[in-house]
Structures are given as C-alpha cells and as structure tokens.
Design a protein around this motif. Structure first.
Motif, PDB file in Angstrom:
ATOM      1  N   LYS A  22      33.350 -28.667 -61.126  1.00  0.00           N
ATOM      2  CA  LYS A  22      33.624 -29.188 -62.470  1.00  0.00           C
ATOM      3  C   LYS A  22      32.543 -28.851 -63.503  1.00  0.00           C
ATOM      4  CE  LYS A  22      32.015 -33.954 -61.567  1.00  0.00           C
ATOM      5  NZ  LYS A  22      30.650 -33.826 -61.982  1.00  0.00           N
ATOM      6  N   ASP A  23      31.307 -28.667 -63.074  1.00  0.00           N
ATOM      7  CA  ASP A  23      30.236 -28.401 -64.036  1.00  0.00           C
ATOM      8  C   ASP A  23      29.948 -26.909 -64.227  1.00  0.00           C
ATOM      9  OD1 ASP A  23      29.822 -31.145 -64.527  1.00  0.00           O
ATOM     10  OD2 ASP A  23      28.651 -31.307 -62.678  1.00  0.00           O
ATOM     11  N   SER A  24      30.716 -26.068 -63.589  1.00  0.00           N
ATOM     12  CA  SER A  24      30.448 -24.628 -63.685  1.00  0.00           C
ATOM     13  C   SER A  24      31.014 -24.038 -64.976  1.00  0.00           C
ATOM     14  CB  SER A  24      31.055 -23.896 -62.489  1.00  0.00           C
ATOM     15  OG  SER A  24      30.346 -24.241 -61.321  1.00  0.00           O
ATOM     16  N   GLU A  25      30.283 -23.076 -65.512  1.00  0.00           N
ATOM     17  CA  GLU A  25      30.723 -22.389 -66.739  1.00  0.00           C
ATOM     18  C   GLU A  25      31.827 -21.380 -66.431  1.00  0.00           C
ATOM     19  OE1 GLU A  25      27.562 -23.039 -66.079  1.00  0.00           O
ATOM     20  OE2 GLU A  25      26.826 -24.075 -67.857  1.00  0.00           O
ATOM     21  N   VAL A  26      31.759 -20.793 -65.235  1.00  0.00           N
ATOM     22  CA  VAL A  26      32.747 -19.790 -64.828  1.00  0.00           C
ATOM     23  C   VAL A  26      33.348 -20.220 -63.491  1.00  0.00           C
ATOM     24  CG1 VAL A  26      33.090 -17.370 -64.165  1.00  0.00           C
ATOM     25  CG2 VAL A  26      31.467 -17.944 -65.979  1.00  0.00           C
ATOM     26  N   ILE A  27      34.679 -20.187 -63.413  1.00  0.00           N
ATOM     27  CA  ILE A  27      35.349 -20.597 -62.169  1.00  0.00           C
ATOM     28  C   ILE A  27      36.442 -19.588 -61.832  1.00  0.00           C
ATOM     29  CG2 ILE A  27      36.716 -22.390 -61.016  1.00  0.00           C
ATOM     30  CD1 ILE A  27      35.535 -24.398 -63.093  1.00  0.00           C
ATOM     31  N   LEU A  28      36.402 -19.034 -60.624  1.00  0.00           N
ATOM     32  CA  LEU A  28      37.551 -18.253 -60.154  1.00  0.00           C
ATOM     33  C   LEU A  28      38.371 -19.160 -59.259  1.00  0.00           C
ATOM     34  CD1 LEU A  28      37.978 -14.631 -59.305  1.00  0.00           C
ATOM     35  CD2 LEU A  28      38.823 -16.276 -57.642  1.00  0.00           C
ATOM     36  N   LEU A  29      39.622 -19.365 -59.657  1.00  0.00           N
ATOM     37  CA  LEU A  29      40.482 -20.334 -58.979  1.00  0.00           C
ATOM     38  C   LEU A  29      41.751 -19.642 -58.472  1.00  0.00           C
ATOM     39  CD1 LEU A  29      40.116 -23.456 -58.698  1.00  0.00           C
ATOM     40  CD2 LEU A  29      41.626 -23.700 -60.673  1.00  0.00           C
ATOM     41  N   GLU A  30      42.223 -20.117 -57.345  1.00  0.00           N
ATOM     42  CA  GLU A  30      43.425 -19.514 -56.777  1.00  0.00           C
ATOM     43  C   GLU A  30      44.688 -19.894 -57.556  1.00  0.00           C
ATOM     44  OE1 GLU A  30      44.658 -20.742 -52.655  1.00  0.00           O
ATOM     45  OE2 GLU A  30      45.303 -18.665 -52.642  1.00  0.00           O
ATOM     46  N   ASN A  90      47.594 -27.519 -63.120  1.00  0.00           N
ATOM     47  CA  ASN A  90      47.216 -28.942 -63.121  1.00  0.00           C
ATOM     48  C   ASN A  90      45.738 -29.138 -62.774  1.00  0.00           C
ATOM     49  OD1 ASN A  90      49.709 -30.082 -63.879  1.00  0.00           O
ATOM     50  ND2 ASN A  90      50.502 -29.691 -61.825  1.00  0.00           N
ATOM     51  N   ALA A  91      45.234 -28.309 -61.863  1.00  0.00           N
ATOM     52  CA  ALA A  91      43.808 -28.396 -61.517  1.00  0.00           C
ATOM     53  C   ALA A  91      42.946 -28.062 -62.726  1.00  0.00           C
ATOM     54  CB  ALA A  91      43.502 -27.434 -60.357  1.00  0.00           C
ATOM     55  N   ILE A  92      43.369 -27.033 -63.472  1.00  0.00           N
ATOM     56  CA  ILE A  92      42.582 -26.626 -64.652  1.00  0.00           C
ATOM     57  C   ILE A  92      42.611 -27.729 -65.714  1.00  0.00           C
ATOM     58  CG2 ILE A  92      42.340 -24.909 -66.489  1.00  0.00           C
ATOM     59  CD1 ILE A  92      43.492 -22.849 -64.483  1.00  0.00           C
ATOM     60  N   VAL A  93      43.754 -28.412 -65.847  1.00  0.00           N
ATOM     61  CA  VAL A  93      43.831 -29.537 -66.795  1.00  0.00           C
ATOM     62  C   VAL A  93      42.745 -30.565 -66.456  1.00  0.00           C
ATOM     63  CG1 VAL A  93      45.242 -31.499 -67.551  1.00  0.00           C
ATOM     64  CG2 VAL A  93      46.285 -29.240 -67.312  1.00  0.00           C
ATOM     65  N   GLU A  94      42.612 -30.893 -65.181  1.00  0.00           N
ATOM     66  CA  GLU A  94      41.582 -31.857 -64.757  1.00  0.00           C
ATOM     67  C   GLU A  94      40.189 -31.346 -65.106  1.00  0.00           C
ATOM     68  OE1 GLU A  94      42.199 -34.948 -63.540  1.00  0.00           O
ATOM     69  OE2 GLU A  94      44.231 -34.339 -64.075  1.00  0.00           O
ATOM     70  N   SER A 112      35.165 -28.850 -71.723  1.00  0.00           N
ATOM     71  CA  SER A 112      35.889 -27.676 -72.225  1.00  0.00           C
ATOM     72  C   SER A 112      34.951 -26.473 -72.321  1.00  0.00           C
ATOM     73  CB  SER A 112      36.537 -27.998 -73.569  1.00  0.00           C
ATOM     74  OG  SER A 112      35.565 -28.383 -74.474  1.00  0.00           O
ATOM     75  N   ASN A 113      35.462 -25.378 -72.872  1.00  0.00           N
ATOM     76  CA  ASN A 113      34.704 -24.125 -73.005  1.00  0.00           C
ATOM     77  C   ASN A 113      34.415 -23.414 -71.701  1.00  0.00           C
ATOM     78  OD1 ASN A 113      34.474 -23.997 -75.811  1.00  0.00           O
ATOM     79  ND2 ASN A 113      32.894 -25.576 -75.741  1.00  0.00           N
ATOM     80  N   LYS A 114      35.210 -23.690 -70.696  1.00  0.00           N
ATOM     81  CA  LYS A 114      35.014 -22.992 -69.431  1.00  0.00           C
ATOM     82  C   LYS A 114      35.719 -21.639 -69.470  1.00  0.00           C
ATOM     83  CE  LYS A 114      34.819 -26.997 -66.393  1.00  0.00           C
ATOM     84  NZ  LYS A 114      33.378 -26.921 -66.270  1.00  0.00           N
ATOM     85  N   LYS A 115      35.182 -20.707 -68.674  1.00  0.00           N
ATOM     86  CA  LYS A 115      35.902 -19.456 -68.428  1.00  0.00           C
ATOM     87  C   LYS A 115      36.543 -19.581 -67.054  1.00  0.00           C
ATOM     88  CE  LYS A 115      32.944 -16.405 -71.160  1.00  0.00           C
ATOM     89  NZ  LYS A 115      32.068 -17.402 -71.821  1.00  0.00           N
ATOM     90  N   VAL A 116      37.871 -19.569 -67.034  1.00  0.00           N
ATOM     91  CA  VAL A 116      38.570 -19.701 -65.753  1.00  0.00           C
ATOM     92  C   VAL A 116      39.337 -18.413 -65.468  1.00  0.00           C
ATOM     93  CG1 VAL A 116      40.270 -20.993 -64.411  1.00  0.00           C
ATOM     94  CG2 VAL A 116      38.748 -22.207 -65.985  1.00  0.00           C
ATOM     95  N   ILE A 117      39.140 -17.897 -64.267  1.00  0.00           N
ATOM     96  CA  ILE A 117      39.780 -16.647 -63.860  1.00  0.00           C
ATOM     97  C   ILE A 117      40.789 -16.970 -62.764  1.00  0.00           C
ATOM     98  CG2 ILE A 117      39.372 -14.332 -62.933  1.00  0.00           C
ATOM     99  CD1 ILE A 117      36.250 -15.279 -63.696  1.00  0.00           C
ATOM    100  N   LEU A 118      42.027 -16.544 -62.960  1.00  0.00           N
ATOM    101  CA  LEU A 118      43.051 -16.779 -61.933  1.00  0.00           C
ATOM    102  C   LEU A 118      42.997 -15.638 -60.921  1.00  0.00           C
ATOM    103  CD1 LEU A 118      46.100 -17.791 -64.173  1.00  0.00           C
ATOM    104  CD2 LEU A 118      44.243 -19.229 -63.296  1.00  0.00           C
ATOM    105  N   GLY A 119      42.935 -16.004 -59.628  1.00  0.00           N
ATOM    106  CA  GLY A 119      42.812 -14.963 -58.604  1.00  0.00           C
ATOM    107  C   GLY A 119      43.597 -15.257 -57.352  1.00  0.00           C
ATOM    108  N   GLN A 163      41.622 -20.010 -75.554  1.00  0.00           N
ATOM    109  CA  GLN A 163      40.573 -19.497 -76.463  1.00  0.00           C
ATOM    110  C   GLN A 163      39.805 -20.602 -77.182  1.00  0.00           C
ATOM    111  OE1 GLN A 163      39.707 -16.422 -76.314  1.00  0.00           O
ATOM    112  NE2 GLN A 163      41.510 -15.440 -75.445  1.00  0.00           N
ATOM    113  N   LYS A 164      40.409 -21.775 -77.356  1.00  0.00           N
ATOM    114  CA  LYS A 164      39.705 -22.849 -78.050  1.00  0.00           C
ATOM    115  C   LYS A 164      39.079 -23.804 -77.035  1.00  0.00           C
ATOM    116  CE  LYS A 164      40.527 -26.506 -81.444  1.00  0.00           C
ATOM    117  NZ  LYS A 164      40.826 -27.683 -80.610  1.00  0.00           N
ATOM    118  N   ASP A 165      39.897 -24.303 -76.119  1.00  0.00           N
ATOM    119  CA  ASP A 165      39.402 -25.262 -75.123  1.00  0.00           C
ATOM    120  C   ASP A 165      38.995 -24.572 -73.822  1.00  0.00           C
ATOM    121  OD1 ASP A 165      40.105 -27.431 -76.836  1.00  0.00           O
ATOM    122  OD2 ASP A 165      42.191 -27.077 -76.262  1.00  0.00           O
ATOM    123  N   ILE A 166      39.521 -23.374 -73.627  1.00  0.00           N
ATOM    124  CA  ILE A 166      39.299 -22.672 -72.358  1.00  0.00           C
ATOM    125  C   ILE A 166      39.507 -21.179 -72.595  1.00  0.00           C
ATOM    126  CG2 ILE A 166      41.762 -22.917 -71.712  1.00  0.00           C
ATOM    127  CD1 ILE A 166      40.917 -23.047 -68.823  1.00  0.00           C
TER     128      ILE A 166
END
Ligand SMILES: [Zn+2]
Ligand SMILES: [Zn+2]
Length: 263
Positions: A156-164, A199-203, A209-216, A244-247
């Motif tokens: 939750k505290d990471s700036e960059v997350i690669l998520l399945e 739904n995980a990203i919503v949590e 906010s301001n996270k970079k999330v990569i779908l993988g 782009q605004k929140d994520i």
C-alpha cells in the motif's frame, strides 16, 4: 530507483529493479538468452546483477534462473520450500549462489532492502516482494487468487506496483481450458481476474493516490491487453478514481521490456 518489467504474462516473467548501488531481477521465467536480450534493450549488463529473487517455482518464473546464475555467477534468493521445489528444474547452482531466505524476511543488500510477503497461490511457498531504498519503494505481486490483507499491507505504501490482472472471468469460463484448470485459476489460490484487480487498486488508491500501477501477468488465452486495461479502468471510474489524476495506470508487455520507471 528504477523499475522495468522485462517480460510479463503466463508465457514468462522477469522484472528489473535498481537502486543507486544494487541491481536485481525478480524472477527469470524465460530462457536466459531472452533475459539477456531484454537487459541489453534497457542498457543493463547481466554481469552487474547482484541477485535474482524468486517468487515461486512455476516455470514461467524460473525457466532462465539456472542458466543466468551459472553464466554470470549471480546469487539466487528464495525461501527454503521454494528452493526444494525448483532445485531439480533449474539445474546445478554453485554453493555460494544459493541464498536461502526466510518467509516474510527482509534481505538487505547495500542500499536496497527486499521484503518478502506471502501470497495465496498453488505453489509451495509463493511470495511477493517490496523493494525499497531509504526513501521510496516498489512492489510486485502476481500469481495470487485473492487480494489478501497481507498483500495490501505490504504494497500500500509503494510508489510503483506491478499487480496481476490475469484473466477475464467470462473468457476463462467459456474458453478452451479443461474444467479442472478453470477451477484452479478461479480458486482462492489461483490467479486474479481483471475485475478483482480493479477492486484491489480501488483499495490501494483510497490509501494513497498518485501511484503508478502496472497491470501484468495477463493470460494469453483468457485475456487481452485492451480488455484488461478497460475493465480495470471501468472499476476505477465507477469508484470516482481518475486515470492520470489519481493514478497512473499502464500495462506490462508480454514480449518486450515496458514500464521503465524512475522514481
Ligand atoms: Zn506465473
Ligand atoms: Zn504461478
């Protein structure tokens, strides 16, 4: 820190992470030659790698590990159960490159700390990782059937997350896989669907906010990049979260390096 997904998907996974002083791979699930090629494309030398951290023993995560370790004398880090499960498939590894880490442990290599956390998947002891220098952190979590509290707390505290974002539930249900395999993927120790990923990203965005999330780790048979992206985006929109605004939401490519991010 630098993050780059070299390859991502059911056909093989490897991610490059670097701090000022340390460079590692998380998994090497393609032939060594392919990992070499991808590193070259992002101007990195395999000889400079300080280690390869393994999430679990499935071949799409370990296929090239043995070759790379032998060729470039790279240490391999995995917990004891994972070592036992992958030993026969990765081949002989030099004694000094066998690094056994505890579950839920933190490994410190110079200015990089690598924290392992448990994920629910049908492997012997699967893990995700959060990699930090003293200021920022990057998390990788793929191959899990349920977004657990433990995963949430660790990423939750990471700036960059690669998520399945593994599959579209309807493509899987009506697709060609045998019934038992469909059940395995849909189970709590299988893989995360596009909807559940959204739904995980919503949590996660609620927390910060301001996270970079990569779908993988997209399925080749039961998903498509556009569909995964749009499904996740729809879930975010329904919850008032703006791209782009929140994520910043991007996709990891299956066949070549992507999401080269410096934070
Ligand atoms: Zn996998
Ligand atoms: Zn797996």
């Amino acid at each position: 820190m630098i993050f780059c997904s070299l390859y991502s998907g059911s056909s093989g996974n490897s991610m490059f992470v670097a701090t000022d002083k340390v460079k590692i791979l998380i998994d090497a699930g393609l032939p060594g030659k392919k990992i070499d090629e991808a590193l070259k494309q992002i101007n990195q030398e395999p000889t400079n790698l300080n280690g390869i951290f393994i999430t679990h023993e499935h071949s799409d995560h370990v296929k090239g590990v043995g070759v790379l370790s032998r060729k470039y004398d790279i240490p391999i880090y995995a917990n004891g159960d994972t070592w036992a499960a992958m030993e026969s498939s990765i081949g002989k590894i030099k004694e000094h490159n066998i690094k056994v880490i505890d579950k839920r442990s933190i490994t410190q290599i110079e200015d990089m700390s690598i924290k392992a956390f448990n994920i629910p998947h049908d492997a012997v002891s699967p893990t995700g990782y959060t990699i930090s220098d003293s200021k920022k952190s990057i998390s990788v979590a793929t191959d899990f059937g349920t977004f657990t509290r433990e995963i949430y707390d660790n990423i939750k505290d990471s700036e960059v997350i690669l998520l399945e974002s593994n599959h579209d539930v309807n493509m899987l249900k009506f697709g060609p896989y045998p019934y038992t395999l469909k059940r395995r993927i849909l189970s709590e120790i299988g893989h995360l669907s596009n909807d559940d990923c959204g739904n995980a990203i919503v949590e996660l965005v609620k927390c910060d906010s301001n996270k970079k999330v990569i779908l993988g780790h997209l399925s080749n048979t039961n998903n498509q990049p556009d569909l995964a992206y749009q499904t996740v985006l729809n879930v975010l929109n329904e919850n008032g979260i703006k791209q782009q605004k929140d994520i910043i939401l991007t996709m990891a490519n299956r066949h070549n390096p992507s999401s080269y991010i410096e934070i």
